[in-house]
Design a protein around this motif. Structure first.
Motif, mmCIF file in Angstrom:
data_model
loop_
_atom_site.group_PDB
_atom_site.id
_atom_site.type_symbol
_atom_site.label_atom_id
_atom_site.label_comp_id
_atom_site.label_asym_id
_atom_site.label_seq_id
_atom_site.Cartn_x
_atom_site.Cartn_y
_atom_site.Cartn_z
ATOM 1 N N TYR A 1 2.237 9.232 12.280
ATOM 2 C CA TYR A 1 0.996 8.798 12.901
ATOM 3 C C TYR A 1 -0.107 9.846 12.774
ATOM 4 C CZ TYR A 1 4.349 5.567 14.984
ATOM 5 O OH TYR A 1 5.343 4.643 15.167
ATOM 6 N N VAL A 2 -1.336 9.389 12.877
ATOM 7 C CA VAL A 2 -2.495 10.268 12.739
ATOM 8 C C VAL A 2 -2.450 11.399 13.755
ATOM 9 C CG1 VAL A 2 -5.012 10.384 12.996
ATOM 10 C CG2 VAL A 2 -3.977 8.516 11.688
ATOM 11 N N SER A 3 -2.071 11.115 15.001
ATOM 12 C CA SER A 3 -2.055 12.147 16.041
ATOM 13 C C SER A 3 -1.166 13.320 15.651
ATOM 14 C CB SER A 3 -1.590 11.553 17.375
ATOM 15 O OG SER A 3 -0.296 10.977 17.250
ATOM 16 N N GLU A 4 -0.072 13.038 14.949
ATOM 17 C CA GLU A 4 0.810 14.122 14.503
ATOM 18 C C GLU A 4 0.110 14.992 13.468
ATOM 19 O OE1 GLU A 4 5.257 12.183 14.750
ATOM 20 O OE2 GLU A 4 3.930 11.422 13.178
ATOM 21 N N GLY A 5 -0.596 14.366 12.560
ATOM 22 C CA GLY A 5 -1.328 15.118 11.546
ATOM 23 C C GLY A 5 -2.434 15.957 12.149
ATOM 24 N N VAL A 6 -3.106 15.421 13.149
ATOM 25 C CA VAL A 6 -4.170 16.166 13.825
ATOM 26 C C VAL A 6 -3.615 17.434 14.466
ATOM 27 C CG1 VAL A 6 -5.826 16.112 15.731
ATOM 28 C CG2 VAL A 6 -5.625 14.137 14.200
ATOM 29 N N LEU A 7 -2.451 17.329 15.105
ATOM 30 C CA LEU A 7 -1.825 18.509 15.705
ATOM 31 C C LEU A 7 -1.553 19.583 14.657
ATOM 32 C CD1 LEU A 7 0.725 16.951 18.240
ATOM 33 C CD2 LEU A 7 -1.339 18.248 18.781
ATOM 34 N N LEU A 8 -1.102 19.173 13.482
ATOM 35 C CA LEU A 8 -0.817 20.140 12.417
ATOM 36 C C LEU A 8 -2.097 20.802 11.916
ATOM 37 C CD1 LEU A 8 1.924 18.295 10.319
ATOM 38 C CD2 LEU A 8 2.225 20.141 11.970
ATOM 39 N N ARG A 9 -3.141 20.014 11.750
ATOM 40 C CA ARG A 9 -4.405 20.598 11.307
ATOM 41 C C ARG A 9 -4.942 21.592 12.343
ATOM 42 N NH1 ARG A 9 -3.519 19.858 6.582
ATOM 43 N NH2 ARG A 9 -4.350 18.115 5.366
ATOM 44 N N LYS A 10 -4.841 21.233 13.620
ATOM 45 C CA LYS A 10 -5.327 22.135 14.666
ATOM 46 C C LYS A 10 -4.499 23.409 14.743
ATOM 47 C CE LYS A 10 -7.593 18.700 17.608
ATOM 48 N NZ LYS A 10 -7.628 18.039 18.938
ATOM 49 N N ALA A 11 -3.258 23.350 14.223
ATOM 50 C CA ALA A 11 -2.400 24.536 14.192
ATOM 51 C C ALA A 11 -2.635 25.367 12.934
ATOM 52 C CB ALA A 11 -0.939 24.117 14.261
ATOM 53 N N ILE B 1 -2.474 24.209 9.624
ATOM 54 C CA ILE B 1 -1.776 23.766 8.414
ATOM 55 C C ILE B 1 -2.796 23.258 7.399
ATOM 56 C CG2 ILE B 1 -0.135 22.082 7.484
ATOM 57 C CD1 ILE B 1 1.174 24.319 9.093
ATOM 58 N N LYS B 2 -2.748 23.778 6.168
ATOM 59 C CA LYS B 2 -3.693 23.421 5.112
ATOM 60 C C LYS B 2 -3.093 22.477 4.074
ATOM 61 C CE LYS B 2 -6.665 26.340 6.872
ATOM 62 N NZ LYS B 2 -7.817 25.824 7.663
ATOM 63 N N THR B 3 -1.776 22.385 4.006
ATOM 64 C CA THR B 3 -1.091 21.552 3.019
ATOM 65 C C THR B 3 -1.529 20.092 3.156
ATOM 66 O OG1 THR B 3 0.811 23.025 3.089
ATOM 67 C CG2 THR B 3 1.203 20.810 2.225
ATOM 68 N N PRO B 4 -1.659 19.355 2.044
ATOM 69 C CA PRO B 4 -1.979 17.924 2.159
ATOM 70 C C PRO B 4 -0.966 17.198 3.035
ATOM 71 C CG PRO B 4 -2.168 18.657 -0.119
ATOM 72 C CD PRO B 4 -1.562 19.795 0.645
ATOM 73 N N ILE B 5 -1.458 16.287 3.883
ATOM 74 C CA ILE B 5 -0.596 15.568 4.824
ATOM 75 C C ILE B 5 -0.752 14.068 4.614
ATOM 76 C CG2 ILE B 5 -0.091 15.095 7.245
ATOM 77 C CD1 ILE B 5 -1.203 17.888 7.909
ATOM 78 N N LEU B 6 0.344 13.409 4.286
ATOM 79 C CA LEU B 6 0.390 11.956 4.158
ATOM 80 C C LEU B 6 0.747 11.354 5.513
ATOM 81 C CD1 LEU B 6 0.694 9.195 2.700
ATOM 82 C CD2 LEU B 6 2.983 9.930 1.999
ATOM 83 N N VAL B 7 -0.050 10.391 5.968
ATOM 84 C CA VAL B 7 0.245 9.659 7.201
ATOM 85 C C VAL B 7 0.902 8.346 6.807
ATOM 86 C CG1 VAL B 7 -0.678 8.653 9.309
ATOM 87 C CG2 VAL B 7 -1.717 10.725 8.355
ATOM 88 N N LEU B 8 2.159 8.187 7.151
ATOM 89 C CA LEU B 8 2.951 7.064 6.657
ATOM 90 C C LEU B 8 2.631 5.734 7.327
ATOM 91 C CD1 LEU B 8 6.327 8.993 6.472
ATOM 92 C CD2 LEU B 8 4.993 8.186 4.510
ATOM 93 N N HIS B 9 2.169 5.760 8.551
ATOM 94 C CA HIS B 9 1.882 4.517 9.270
ATOM 95 C C HIS B 9 0.583 4.660 10.057
ATOM 96 C CE1 HIS B 9 3.828 0.927 11.609
ATOM 97 N NE2 HIS B 9 2.628 0.638 11.150
#
Length: 369
Positions: free
Chosen positions: A65-75, A77-85
Motif C-alpha cells: 500500500y501507498v502508506s507503507e511506501g510513504v513511511l520508507l520515503r520518510k525514513a 529510502i531512495k531505492t525505487p518502490i513499487l506499490v503492488l495494490h
C-alpha cells in the motif's frame, strides 16, 4: 538457563544478508532483484530491512500500500518502490513521494492518468500487472491494445515494467500450470512491447519461482518470504536462515492437580497432576486462538512445551511437566531451531501468517548489523 526480560522479536540482519546473497546466486548477473518489504517486512521491521537491502544494492523494493511506501520515503529510502495494490484515493501521496504504482485494471489506469495530469507529470513510471492465472489482480491479454493506446497518447506516464505472478511456483504437481502461466506472460509482454515500440522490464518469479523456474527470470525477479528465511520447500529452507526469532519468558509456574482446569472456559482439564507455565504473549501479540488446546508449542531449555487451554489476549499457558525450568527462563516461540513454518504447521497454517501477525507492541531488537 538464559533469562529474557520481555517478549521480544529479535531480527538478525546477517541472516537477511545471507538469504539475499543465496537468492542472488540463483540469478544471472544482469538480472535485477526486487525485495518485498510489505506488511512491516513480513512482520519484522520494514525500515530496518529496507535500509539493509538498500545497502546491499537491491534494485527495487515493493510494498502493498501507498502508506507503507510513504513511511520508507520518510525514513530516507531512495531505492525505487513499487506499490503492488495502490488505491486511487492515495494517488496524490504516491506521486508526491515518488512511488511507482502497479496498474492492474482499466479503471485504475484511467484514475491514475487523471492524477498524473493534475500533477503535471511527464513519463511517470508505472508497472502493468497481467493476470495469467492467479485471478487476483491484473489486466487480461485482451487489454493490451487499450493499455498501449492510453500510454502512447498520454505523455504523463511511461510503462517501466510488465509483470505477473505465479500461482503455485512451489508445487511440483502444478508445474504444467506454471509453465503455461510463463508462456502466457511471454506472449502478452511481447505483444505490449511490440505495440509500444520499446521493451519494458519484465518480472514474474517469486521466491519459489527463482529456485524452480530459472529460465523465466526475464529482467528482474521478486522475493519476499525467501529474504526472511523461508523457501516453501524443505530443501530451500535448509539453505536459508530465519531472520526473526520470537522470544518470551516464563512469568509463573503452577502445579495443576488432576481434574483441575487451565484458562478461559476451562478449555484444558488435567487428567493427572501436571506443571504449567504462563507466558506473557497472546493473541494480541499474534499468537491466534487456533494455537490453543494442544496445537502449537514453544521451546524451553531445548524441550517442546505444548500450548494448553485457550490462548488469552496477553498470555498462553504451556505444559512443562517434564521440563527442568523456572520462572524467568527464556522461551523460544520460533526461530532458527524451531522455525515459524514448524510452529504454524502445528495449527494447519503457514509461516507467512504467523510472521506477519506479530503485533507491533512486541519489542523489536536488531542484531547482526
Amino acid at each position: 538457563m538464559s533469562k529474557v526480560g520481555e517478549t521480544t522479536l529479535v531480527l538478525d540482519l546477517s541472516a537477511l544478508e545471507h538469504n539475499y546473497n543465496y537468492l542472488r546466486s540463483k540469478t544471472k548477473p544482469k538480472t535485477k532483484f526486487l525485495g518485498v518489504v510489505k506488511a512491516f517486512a513480513y512482520g519484522s521491521d520494514m525500515i530496518a530491512i529496507a535500509q539493509k537491502l538498500e545497502q546491499m544494492g537491491v534494485d527495487y523494493l515493493a510494498v502493498a500500500y501507498v502508506s507503507e511506501g510513504v513511511l520508507l520515503r520518510k525514513a530516507g529510502i531512495k531505492t525505487p518502490i513499487l506499490v503492488l495494490h495502490p488505491l486511487a484515493s492515495n494517488f496524490e501521496d504516491l506521486i508526491v513521494h515518488h512511488l511507482e504504482p502497479s496498474i492492474y485494471s482499466k479503471n485504475i489506469l484511467n484514475q491514475f492518468l487523471e492524477a498524473a495530469k493534475e500533477k503535471q507529470q511527464n513519463d511517470y513510471p508505472i508497472h502493468i500487472k497481467f493476470n495469467t492465472g492467479l485471478n487476483r489482480l491484473g489486466f487480461s491479454e485482451d487489454d493490451v491494445d487499450f493499455i498501449a493506446k492510453e500510454t502512447k497518447r498520454n505523455g504523463c506516464i511511461k510503462i517501466v515494467s510488465a509483470f505477473s505472478h505465479l500461482a503455485a511456483s512451489e508445487d511440483t504437481n502444478e508445474r504444467d500450470f506454471s509453465l503455461k502461466q510463463i508462456n502466457s506472460f511471454k506472449i502478452v509482454s511481447d505483444t505490449l512491447s511490440s505495440i509500444l515500440g520499446y521493451a519494458p522490464m519484465r518480472h514474474m518469479l517469486n521466491t519459489s519461482g527463482i529456485i524452480n523456474y530459472p529460465e523465466a527470470q526475464f529482467e528482474m525477479v521478486r522475493s519476499g518470504i525467501g529474504l526472511y528465511g523461508y523457501g516453501n520447500q524443505a530443501k530451500v529452507d535448509a539453505q536459508l536462515k530465519p531472520v526473526a526469532t520470537l522470544k518470551t519468558t516464563i512469568s509463573q509456574i503452577h502445579q495443576i492437580d488432576a481434574h483441575e482446569s487451565v484458562g478461559y472456559n476451562r478449555a484444558y482439564k488435567s487428567k493427572r497432576p501436571i506443571k504449567s507455565a504462563t507466558l506473557p504473549i497472546g493473541h494480541a501479540d499474534g499468537i491466534g486462538r487456533q494455537y490453543g488446546k494442544g496445537k502449537g508449542f514453544v521451546v524451553i531449555n531445548g524441550e517442546k512445551a505444548t500450548i494448553i487451554g485457550n490462548v488469552c489476549m496477553d498470555m498462553i499457558m504451556v505444559d512443562v511437566t517434564k521440563i527442568d525450568c523456572q520462572e524467568g527462563d527464556e522461551v523460544i516461540v520460533f526461530g532458527p531451531n524451531n522455525s515459524a513454518e514448524s510452529f504454524a504447521s502445528s495449527a494447519n497454517t503457514i509461516s507467512y501468517e504467523i510472521l506477519t501477525a506479530i503485533s507491533q507492541r512486541v519489542k523489536r531488537v536488531l542484531i547482526g548489523a
